[in-house]
Design an enzyme around this catalytic site. Structure first.
Site, PDB file in Angstrom:
ATOM      1  N   GLU A 261       0.849  -1.208   0.000  1.00  0.00           N
ATOM      2  CA  GLU A 261       0.000   0.000   0.000  1.00  0.00           C
ATOM      3  C   GLU A 261       0.877   1.247   0.000  1.00  0.00           C
ATOM      4  O   GLU A 261       1.782   1.335   0.835  1.00  0.00           O
ATOM      5  CB  GLU A 261      -0.898   0.009   1.238  1.00  0.00           C
ATOM      6  CG  GLU A 261      -1.916  -1.119   1.233  1.00  0.00           C
ATOM      7  CD  GLU A 261      -2.719  -1.193   2.530  1.00  0.00           C
ATOM      8  OE1 GLU A 261      -2.648  -0.242   3.347  1.00  0.00           O
ATOM      9  OE2 GLU A 261      -3.400  -2.193   2.738  1.00  0.00           O
ATOM     10  N   HIS A 280      -7.675   1.520   2.080  1.00  0.00           N
ATOM     11  CA  HIS A 280      -7.480   1.247   3.521  1.00  0.00           C
ATOM     12  C   HIS A 280      -8.266   2.268   4.363  1.00  0.00           C
ATOM     13  O   HIS A 280      -7.682   3.049   5.120  1.00  0.00           O
ATOM     14  CB  HIS A 280      -5.978   1.286   3.880  1.00  0.00           C
ATOM     15  CG  HIS A 280      -5.664   0.530   5.143  1.00  0.00           C
ATOM     16  ND1 HIS A 280      -4.522  -0.202   5.324  1.00  0.00           N
ATOM     17  CD2 HIS A 280      -6.345   0.403   6.314  1.00  0.00           C
ATOM     18  CE1 HIS A 280      -4.507  -0.743   6.530  1.00  0.00           C
ATOM     19  NE2 HIS A 280      -5.607  -0.391   7.157  1.00  0.00           N
ATOM     20  N   ILE A 281      -9.599   2.216   4.220  1.00  0.00           N
ATOM     21  CA  ILE A 281     -10.447   3.204   4.906  1.00  0.00           C
ATOM     22  C   ILE A 281     -11.308   2.579   6.002  1.00  0.00           C
ATOM     23  O   ILE A 281     -12.301   3.170   6.418  1.00  0.00           O
ATOM     24  CB  ILE A 281     -11.353   3.967   3.908  1.00  0.00           C
ATOM     25  CG1 ILE A 281     -12.235   2.989   3.096  1.00  0.00           C
ATOM     26  CG2 ILE A 281     -10.540   4.867   3.005  1.00  0.00           C
ATOM     27  CD1 ILE A 281     -13.423   3.673   2.420  1.00  0.00           C
TER      28      ILE A 281
HETATM   29  C1  DGY Z   1      -5.793  -0.324  12.065  1.00  0.00           C
HETATM   30  O1  DGY Z   1      -6.367   0.227  12.987  1.00  0.00           O
HETATM   31  O2  DGY Z   1      -4.951  -1.201  12.234  1.00  0.00           O
HETATM   32  C2  DGY Z   1      -6.170   0.139  10.707  1.00  0.00           C
HETATM   33  O3  DGY Z   1      -6.064  -0.860   9.772  1.00  0.00           O
HETATM   34  C3  DGY Z   1      -5.296   1.291  10.318  1.00  0.00           C
HETATM   35  O4  DGY Z   1      -4.039   0.814   9.989  1.00  0.00           O
END
Ligand code: DGY
Length: 325
Positions: A261, A280-281
């Site tokens: 990513e 990655h949201i």
């Molecule tokens: C987490 O809280 O691990 C999310 O994936 C952000 O990286």
């Protein structure tokens, strides 16, 4: 009176968080790219969960006592190395459960109702030009949702998904579903993959779960099934996934996380019509990110102040981490 400990803060902090941190430490706000250069005398580090805590970085931080992740994941640290050095690792479980579960439900609907393809059809000119619409979607009622990982987030997904009338099956290291989830059935991973119409991944990334979904596992899935991932990219063997999607042995994938990513511009997943990507949201809502930062700051402040933090991944290390060196 001794000077307050120095802490490197690699995320932007609102005034309330700044105030909390300033009460227990001397915060040094830096960009993620400048963390290593500022760690020589730092006792604390607050960083995004994907920030890699390498041996070289730790060697540059001889006084470090706590790494507070702004996130629930902690695959960015080597816990054995942290134990060897007496460094506490803190994370933010719980406060992002609902946000990730909400997104997962959205991903199920993206898959079942072809939301992305239909949006492209409606806005990209094809509808106006009278072209044929995308294929019909499918009902969720009566389908099987397989949850790999049935911890906080997996169960929160189950709690939402049951309202769609899906049958929920799960695989986890614990076989009992826990109170309130008796309608969810435990299956071996193999049976779950064989029976599910949608498989959603909710495990931590560890040595055991690295590439847990590889070619052999993908081959067990129905050719009509979809794979969803909001956990960590490397849980899935990405080249094997691309091969399965190309071969048509899997209908599609909705991925919020990738092995790399951001992805390279020529990553084959970017161009596949049956792959829907998100950047990655999982935890990316205003409220959730604020709660995560608050917890990450309280974790850091507690350790630097000599107190057990609200959340610690390696509590055995605390007796050493709470002492100034
Ligand atoms: C987490 O809280 O691990 C999310 O994936 C952000 O990286």
């Amino acid at each position: 009176m001794s000077e307050l400990p120095l802490a490197v803060i690699a995320v932007p902090a609102p005034p309330a968080v700044e105030e909390l941190l300033s009460s227990v430490c001397r915060p040094c706000y830096v960009a993620a790219s400048d963390v290593a250069a500022n760690l020589a005398t730092a006792e604390g580090l607050l960083c995004p969960a994907p920030f890699p805590i390498t041996v070289a970085l730790l060697d540059a931080a001889p006084r470090l006592r706590v790494v507070s992740n702004f996130g629930v994941g902690f695959n960015n640290v080597d816990l054995l190395e942290m134990e060897r050095r007496g460094i506490a690792v803190c994370n933010t479980p719980g406060v992002l459960t609902d946000a990730v579960a909400d997104l997962t439900v959205g991903m199920v609907l993206m898959a079942s109702r072809g939301l992305v393809a239909n949006n492209r059809f409606a806005t990209g000119g094809a509808w106006s030009a009278g072209e044929s619409p995308p294929p019909l979607g499918w009902d969720l009622a009566g389908k099987t949702l397989g949850l790999v990982g049935f911890g906080r987030i997996g169960r929160a997904v189950a709690g939402r998904a049951r309202h769609f009338g899906v049958r929920i099956v799960y695989h986890d290291i614990l076989t009992s579903p826990g109170p309130g989830f008796e309608d969810c059935a435990y299956l071996s991973l193999e049976d779950l993959l064989r029976e599910s119409d949608v498989v959603s991944l909710h495990v931590n990334l560890t040595e055991e779960t690295h590439h847990r979904i590889g070619a052999a596992e993908l081959a067990l899935m129905k050719p009509t099934a979809w794979l969803l991932n909001t956990s960590r990219g490397p849980v899935v063997d990405q080249p094997a996934l691309v091969a399965a999607l190309r071969a048509g042995t899997l209908a599609g994938a909705v991925l919020d996380v990738l092995e790399t990513e951001p992805p390279a511009a020529d990553d084959p997943l970017l161009a596949m019509p049956n792959v829907l990507l998100l950047p990655h949201i999982g935890s990316a809502t205003v409220e959730t990110r604020a709660a995560m930062l608050d917890l990450a700051a309280r974790n850091l402040a507690a350790v630097l102040g000599g107190h057990p933090p609200p959340e610690c991944v390696n509590p055995d290390v605390l007796p050493r981490a709470l002492q100034r060196r």
